[in-house]
Design a protein around this motif. Structure first.
Motif, PDB file in Angstrom:
ATOM      1  N   VAL A  64      -1.547   8.562  -2.927  1.00 57.14           N
ATOM      2  CA  VAL A  64      -1.255   6.778  -2.892  1.00 57.14           C
ATOM      3  C   VAL A  64       0.183   7.185  -3.957  1.00 57.14           C
ATOM      4  O   VAL A  64       0.929   7.836  -3.636  1.00 57.14           O
ATOM      5  N   SER A  65       1.116   5.903  -3.816  1.00 54.75           N
ATOM      6  CA  SER A  65       1.725   5.827  -4.128  1.00 54.75           C
ATOM      7  C   SER A  65       2.568   4.415  -4.937  1.00 54.75           C
ATOM      8  O   SER A  65       1.769   2.953  -3.922  1.00 54.75           O
ATOM      9  N   ALA A  66       3.062   4.615  -5.744  1.00 56.12           N
ATOM     10  CA  ALA A  66       3.152   3.371  -5.857  1.00 56.12           C
ATOM     11  C   ALA A  66       4.681   2.750  -5.567  1.00 56.12           C
ATOM     12  O   ALA A  66       5.968   2.800  -5.630  1.00 56.12           O
ATOM     13  N   LEU A  67       4.445   2.103  -5.073  1.00 53.93           N
ATOM     14  CA  LEU A  67       5.913   1.291  -4.123  1.00 53.93           C
ATOM     15  C   LEU A  67       5.992   0.185  -4.687  1.00 53.93           C
ATOM     16  O   LEU A  67       5.676  -1.127  -5.562  1.00 53.93           O
ATOM     17  N   THR A  68       7.370  -0.003  -4.938  1.00 49.90           N
ATOM     18  CA  THR A  68       8.216  -0.528  -6.035  1.00 49.90           C
ATOM     19  C   THR A  68       8.002  -3.042  -4.688  1.00 49.90           C
ATOM     20  O   THR A  68       8.262  -2.389  -3.427  1.00 49.90           O
ATOM     21  N   GLU A 123      -2.332   3.471  -0.575  1.00 48.94           N
ATOM     22  CA  GLU A 123      -2.910   4.741  -0.137  1.00 48.94           C
ATOM     23  C   GLU A 123      -1.388   5.357   1.145  1.00 48.94           C
ATOM     24  O   GLU A 123      -1.181   3.634   1.991  1.00 48.94           O
ATOM     25  N   ASN A 124      -1.416   6.306   1.084  1.00 50.55           N
ATOM     26  CA  ASN A 124       0.081   6.586   2.066  1.00 50.55           C
ATOM     27  C   ASN A 124      -0.310   6.173   3.581  1.00 50.55           C
ATOM     28  O   ASN A 124      -0.040   6.051   4.470  1.00 50.55           O
ATOM     29  N   ALA A 125      -1.957   6.626   3.351  1.00 50.40           N
ATOM     30  CA  ALA A 125      -2.178   6.255   4.939  1.00 50.40           C
ATOM     31  C   ALA A 125      -1.646   4.858   5.433  1.00 50.40           C
ATOM     32  O   ALA A 125      -2.000   4.806   6.730  1.00 50.40           O
ATOM     33  N   VAL A 126      -2.303   3.980   4.189  1.00 47.59           N
ATOM     34  CA  VAL A 126      -2.852   2.713   4.744  1.00 47.59           C
ATOM     35  C   VAL A 126      -0.938   2.199   5.408  1.00 47.59           C
ATOM     36  O   VAL A 126      -0.951   1.533   6.464  1.00 47.59           O
ATOM     37  N   THR A 127      -0.214   2.558   4.824  1.00 47.42           N
ATOM     38  CA  THR A 127       1.669   2.452   4.957  1.00 47.42           C
ATOM     39  C   THR A 127       2.018   3.031   5.924  1.00 47.42           C
ATOM     40  O   THR A 127       2.739   2.426   6.872  1.00 47.42           O
ATOM     41  N   LEU A 240      -3.815   5.592 -11.436  1.00 45.65           N
ATOM     42  CA  LEU A 240      -2.368   4.351 -10.871  1.00 45.65           C
ATOM     43  C   LEU A 240      -3.964   3.451 -10.629  1.00 45.65           C
ATOM     44  O   LEU A 240      -5.262   4.004  -9.981  1.00 45.65           O
ATOM     45  N   PRO A 241      -4.225   2.358 -10.700  1.00 46.62           N
ATOM     46  CA  PRO A 241      -4.865   1.122 -10.865  1.00 46.62           C
ATOM     47  C   PRO A 241      -5.141   1.092  -9.179  1.00 46.62           C
ATOM     48  O   PRO A 241      -4.209   1.186  -8.609  1.00 46.62           O
ATOM     49  N   LEU A 242      -6.833   1.058  -8.763  1.00 48.32           N
ATOM     50  CA  LEU A 242      -7.160   0.253  -6.748  1.00 48.32           C
ATOM     51  C   LEU A 242      -8.361  -0.263  -8.215  1.00 48.32           C
ATOM     52  O   LEU A 242      -9.263  -0.378  -7.859  1.00 48.32           O
ATOM     53  N   THR A 243      -8.611  -1.868  -6.572  1.00 46.27           N
ATOM     54  CA  THR A 243      -9.298  -2.200  -6.510  1.00 46.27           C
ATOM     55  C   THR A 243     -10.002  -2.365  -4.855  1.00 46.27           C
ATOM     56  O   THR A 243      -9.114  -2.170  -3.873  1.00 46.27           O
ATOM     57  N   ALA A 326       7.562   9.575 -12.194  1.00 45.79           N
ATOM     58  CA  ALA A 326       7.846   8.260 -12.014  1.00 45.79           C
ATOM     59  C   ALA A 326       7.789   7.262 -10.900  1.00 45.79           C
ATOM     60  O   ALA A 326       8.007   5.835 -10.531  1.00 45.79           O
ATOM     61  N   GLY A 327       6.460   8.216  -9.803  1.00 45.17           N
ATOM     62  CA  GLY A 327       6.326   6.926  -8.719  1.00 45.17           C
ATOM     63  C   GLY A 327       8.044   6.911  -7.729  1.00 45.17           C
ATOM     64  O   GLY A 327       7.962   5.648  -7.626  1.00 45.17           O
TER      65      GLY A 327
END
Ligand SMILES: Cc1cc2nc3c(=O)[nH]c(=O)nc-3n(C[C@H](O)[C@H](O)[C@H](O)COP(=O)(O)OP(=O)(O)OC[C@H]3O[C@@H](n4cnc5c(N)ncnc54)[C@H](O)[C@@H]3O)c2cc1C
Length: 429
Positions: A64-68, A123-127, A240-243, A326-327
């Protein structure tokens, strides 16, 4: 796309830009150039583009990535964000960072920063799947999946048959012997870029002597839309939170730790892995159940000595790879893509030679400082939090707790962390 069948067999296929590497950064760049009207080839080693159906797994993928918010604006600009949102993105409005060896703790919130969210965990796959949807059927994009590059041939005197009015450019030979030509070739083929090596661009490497251990867990308590990170003996552990289907007790784990400890974690049963993670987080989210095994990634910071050569540019991890604490990795890469696209499209629209060094250097000047600063900061964090020196330990704990009370300073830090730095390209404003 034009074909010049007179000079070579198989014929040379000619484009205005060729991107090698269809990861998140290469695909975003491809979308930006194609949507501006340029004829683009995308060369990717994977056999087929990842689709949103592939990406819609019941359990989140481990990467996954934390996207700004700035990256979110870019993904919205290219049209990918709505599909990402419909698939799975988890906003976070809070961030907690603490030193597990002391009392130092700092908390950030979207309210304090005056923004709607601090970012999204995706998730990187989703992006990637949502970006692929923007390019695979685009009339200006010719995708080449399931092929690798065999050679980069520089300087093409006398080459004719290009769709471009700009002379010059280079050739790529693919491993199935097809040949592609463009006035601009871009390496987006990741941290161990083969194309960067073919271009002879050196990198400064810094082995962080840590591996990242990645997995997905379900916790006893809801994450509350907060990203948490504990520094445990210099080894940052992120929850890192995931719903997932409305259940807000999932988290994606990134634990950057010694290779020995990473090896130990990856040998644990899922039950023991969950127990180890819950204990390491001090049970802030209660008991933890691992939903997956531990995946390991060695961490090496790399920075290319140059981002550009005539008719050639590096973007994303091919230009720089950074510690994930720091993502920032893919966020920096997406900014490279946005700035390079802005400079190149501007030149192309004016009829100026978009692959020439003068154009490409503007991209390098705009991106190198930001990337260098972030790489330096990550190295500094690692030293600061890895130190056992009692004075430094005390100072960092006092520093964190002290800073926690200074809201204006935290606001500045949050602007940096959310990507609001320097002159942003138009696609991100
Ligand atoms: C554990 C971990 C956690 C991370 N967390 C975050 C985070 O929270 N936030 C963040 O911003 N970043 C994060 N990152 C960093 C982020 O994952 C990377 O910066 C990002 O994936 C780089 O994207 P890219 O498109 O430049 O390269 P890649 O994703 O590596 O894509 C390169 C592409 O090129 C293709 N390719 C390679 N060689 C060839 C070839 N010879 N020919 C054709 N195609 C080729 C590959 O198949 C691949 O598709 C993290 C990294 C790690 C390791």
């Amino acid at each position: 796309m034009n074909t010049d069948s007179s000079s070579a067999t198989p014929p040379v296929e000619s484009f205005e830009a060729i991107i090698v590497g269809g990861g998140m950064v290469g695909t975003a760049l491809c979308a930006l150039l194609a949507q501006a009207g340029m004829q683009v080839a995308l060369v990717e080693a994977q056999p087929a583009p990842l689709s949103l159906d592939d990406a819609k797994a019941t359990l989140p993928a481990p990467r996954v990535s934390a996207l700004t918010p700035v990256s979110q604006r870019l993904l919205t600009h290219v049209g990918a964000w709505p599909a990402m949102q419909q698939t799975r993105v988890t906003p976070y409005r809070g961030m907690q960072v603490w030193d597990a060896e002391g009392s130092g703790e700092i908390a950030f919130s979207a309210d304090e920063a005056g923004v709607a969210v601090l970012g999204h965990i995706v998730e990187n796959a989703v992006t990637l799947a949502a970006l692929n949807r923007q390019i695979v059927d685009h009339p200006n994009v010719t995708p080449f999946f399931g092929v690798r590059i065999k050679a980069l041939q520089r300087a093409t005197p006398g080459f004719v048959g290009s769709v471009t009015s700009a002379p010059g450019g280079d050739w790529l030979v693919l491993d199935d012997e097809r040949q592609l030509h463009a006035p601009l070739i871009i390496a987006a083929d990741g941290a161990r870029s083969a194309l960067r090596e073919m271009a002879g661009i050196e990198v400064a490497s810094d082995d962080m002597q840590q591996d990242a251990v990645v997995t997905t867990v379900r916790c006893e308590h809801p994450h509350g839309g907060v990203a948490r990170q504990a520094f445990i003996d210099g080894r940052p552990l992120a929850f890192l939170p995931l719903t997932v289907a409305g259940d807000d007790r999932y988290c994606s784990i990134v634990w950057s730790t010694t290779p020995k400890h990473a090896a130990e974690l990856s040998e644990l049963s899922q039950e023991a892995l969950g127990d180890a993670l819950g204990e390491a987080l001090g049970y802030r989210l209660g008991q933890v159940t691992a939903c997956d095994k531990a995946h390991r990634f060695p961490l090496v910071q790399r920075h290319a000595r140059h981002y550009v050569q005539p008719h050639f540019a590096l973007v994303g991890d091919a230009a720089h790879s950074i510690h994930p604490l720091a993502g920032q990795g893919v966020n920096l890469g997406l900014m490279d893509a946005a700035v390079l696209a802005e400079e190149v499209v501007h030149a192309w629209q004016r009829g100026a030679p978009w692959g020439e060094l003068s154009t490409l250097r503007r991209y390098e000047r705009r991106r190198r400082f930001d990337n260098s600063a972030m790489l330096g900061l990550m190295k500094g964090f690692k030293v600061l939090f890895g130190s056992h020196d009692p004075g430094l330990t005390l100072a960092r704990n006092l520093g964190m707790s002290g800073m926690n009370k200074v809201v204006p300073l935290k606001r500045v830090l949050m602007r940096q962390a959310t990507g609001e730095r320097g002159r942003l390209p138009l696609s991100c404003r």
